[in-house]
Design a protein around this motif. Structure first.
Motif, PDB file in Angstrom:
ATOM      1  N   GLY A  74       0.678  -1.068  -0.033  1.00 21.47           N
ATOM      2  CA  GLY A  74      -0.024   0.171  -0.034  1.00 21.47           C
ATOM      3  C   GLY A  74       0.916   1.134  -0.060  1.00 21.47           C
ATOM      4  N   TRP A  75       2.037   1.027   0.017  1.00 26.34           N
ATOM      5  CA  TRP A  75       2.936   2.465   0.043  1.00 26.34           C
ATOM      6  C   TRP A  75       3.063   2.952  -1.095  1.00 26.34           C
ATOM      7  CZ3 TRP A  75       7.103   3.504  -2.602  1.00 26.34           C
ATOM      8  CH2 TRP A  75       7.893   2.599  -3.226  1.00 26.34           C
ATOM      9  N   LEU A  76       3.045   2.401  -1.983  1.00 30.30           N
ATOM     10  CA  LEU A  76       3.022   2.602  -3.512  1.00 30.30           C
ATOM     11  C   LEU A  76       1.504   2.534  -4.051  1.00 30.30           C
ATOM     12  CD1 LEU A  76       4.732   3.968  -5.682  1.00 30.30           C
ATOM     13  CD2 LEU A  76       5.212   1.526  -6.512  1.00 30.30           C
ATOM     14  N   PRO A  77       0.704   3.539  -4.211  1.00 32.07           N
ATOM     15  CA  PRO A  77      -0.639   3.344  -4.599  1.00 32.07           C
ATOM     16  C   PRO A  77      -0.689   2.711  -5.873  1.00 32.07           C
ATOM     17  CG  PRO A  77      -0.326   5.693  -3.824  1.00 32.07           C
ATOM     18  CD  PRO A  77       0.964   4.849  -3.940  1.00 32.07           C
ATOM     19  N   ALA A  78       0.101   3.106  -6.827  1.00 27.95           N
ATOM     20  CA  ALA A  78       0.012   2.290  -8.188  1.00 27.95           C
ATOM     21  C   ALA A  78       0.290   0.968  -8.281  1.00 27.95           C
ATOM     22  CB  ALA A  78       1.172   3.000  -9.211  1.00 27.95           C
ATOM     23  N   GLU A  98       5.669  -4.591  -1.695  1.00 26.97           N
ATOM     24  CA  GLU A  98       6.372  -4.322  -0.315  1.00 26.97           C
ATOM     25  C   GLU A  98       7.854  -4.598  -0.581  1.00 26.97           C
ATOM     26  OE1 GLU A  98       4.562  -8.538   1.469  1.00 26.97           O
ATOM     27  OE2 GLU A  98       5.881  -7.162   2.994  1.00 26.97           O
ATOM     28  N   VAL A  99       8.743  -3.992   0.150  1.00 27.10           N
ATOM     29  CA  VAL A  99      10.037  -4.039  -0.262  1.00 27.10           C
ATOM     30  C   VAL A  99      10.702  -3.830   1.171  1.00 27.10           C
ATOM     31  CG1 VAL A  99      12.266  -2.736  -1.143  1.00 27.10           C
ATOM     32  CG2 VAL A  99       9.934  -2.693  -2.169  1.00 27.10           C
ATOM     33  N   LYS A 100      11.886  -4.896   1.509  1.00 26.05           N
ATOM     34  CA  LYS A 100      12.625  -4.700   2.480  1.00 26.05           C
ATOM     35  C   LYS A 100      14.241  -4.906   2.206  1.00 26.05           C
ATOM     36  CE  LYS A 100      12.126  -9.687   3.240  1.00 26.05           C
ATOM     37  NZ  LYS A 100      11.860 -10.780   4.174  1.00 26.05           N
TER      38      LYS A 100
END
Length: 350
Positions: free
Chosen positions: A26-30, A35-37
């Motif tokens: 959800g951090w990137l709306p597009a 998700e990234v870590k």
């Protein structure tokens, strides 16, 4: 490739900062499921792009990719020498490809940096000697300028630091020659890379399973790939050593700010780039024009007394040329290992 895409747009890698943090869905709306870590799940808060490169911080580079635009990253990868079809997905900036690139493509892409922005077409056969003794020389590369040398030199300086003290240290360091490069490790250690170059030779090392996605516990780009790269480059260095050449056109940065970036120039509201974020080069602040004050009523003046003609004074010239910046990006995937001459008449890689 993300770094090159950013530099191509004039993003200053020292003053542009991002928050190193886990990026939840959800951090990137597009891309709501993206998700990234980081590899080690370690985060250091706000850092600039140079330090993020040396730490191989995926969370920072995912945000930078969103700000400069995945399409800009894809186009930069093509300009560097990648031939595999890319789709401009956000994950491609971190190596999340539908179809993996080859080691030859990666060697060629980094050769474009090493050669000061000249992209060459790879050559497999450099000469043919016939029975009668005459030789056809096929080694002259077909190349064209893809990036200004100031942009590639800025990337080289960062990647050189990575060999000296970043994820390439110590295995890629002891070749006895100026060198620059970057590690790459996929999820579950299924692929591990080291790609780097001296001023005249670009080499790509990949380790993985060609027909499966079997994990390789403990194998990262900074371990076996970097060690193999270092051993090979130490033997091959010879005429390929030298100092990285300063650019004829220095890198020119411009104020930059994006949806996820912190530090840099002001955000221009409502501006989007390549479908993601608000990464823009903001123009310099101009004084707000003031309404002219009303002119006072004229008063009669006495007739002027003629004055002697003024003596001409020497004039001072000068001016500052304005420059524009440029940008960069990245993405890895499997093959074996390849090397290709990079600069000044070498074969390069694409």
């Amino acid at each position: 490739m993300v770094l090159m895409a950013a530099l191509r747009q004039g993003v200053d890698p020292t003053s542009t900062t991002y928050n190193s943090r886990p990026l939840k869905p959800g951090w990137l709306p597009a891309a709501p499921s993206y998700e990234v870590k980081t590899y080690a799940n370690d985060y250091v808060g706000r850092i600039n792009l140079v330090r993020a490169t040396l730490r191989s911080d995926n969370s920072v580079y995912a945000q930078l990719d969103a700000d400069v635009g995945p399409r800009a990253v894809r186009d930069t990868a093509y300009d560097m020498g990648i031939k595999t079809r890319l789709h401009a997905f956000p994950a491609e900036g971190l190596g999340g490809l539908t179809r993996g690139v080859s080691s030859l493509e990666m060697a060629n892409a980094y050769a474009t940096i090493a050669s000061g922005g000249w992209r060459s077409r790879p050559i497999a056969v450099t000469k043919v000697t016939f029975p009668d003794g005459h030789v056809d020389n096929l080694g002259k590369p077909r190349r064209h300028r893809a990036f200004p040398d100031g942009v590639t030199y800025e990337a080289t300086k960062i990647l050189e630091q990575n060999v000296k003290s970043g994820t390439g240290f110590p295995n890629a360091t002891a070749i006895g020659c100026p060198a620059a490069g970057k590690t790459g490790t996929t999820d579950n250690n299924t692929d591990a890379w080291f790609v780097g170059f001296t001023p005249h030779l670009s080499t790509s090392v990949w380790i993985g399973h060609a027909k499966s996605r079997a994990p390789m516990p403990g194998v990262t780009g900074g371990t076996i790939p970097a060690k193999l790269w270092g051993l090979y480059m130490k033997q091959a260095r010879g005429k390929y050593c030298g100092s990285f050449r300063a650019p004829k056109t220095p890198f020119q940065s411009r104020p930059f700010s994006g949806r996820y970036a912190g530090g840099g120039g002001p955000v221009v509201p409502g501006t989007t780039q390549n479908g993601f974020g608000t990464g823009v080069q903001a123009p310099a602040q101009q004084p707000t024009p003031q309404a002219p004050a009303p002119a006072p009523a004229p008063t009669p003046a006495p007739a002027p007394t003629p004055a002697p003609a003024p003596t001409p004074a020497p004039t001072a010239g000068g001016g500052q040329p304005a420059g524009t910046g440029q940008q960069a990006a990245g993405g890895f995937s499997p093959d074996s290992y390849e090397s290709a001459p990079a600069a000044g008449g070498g074969t390069g890689a694409q």
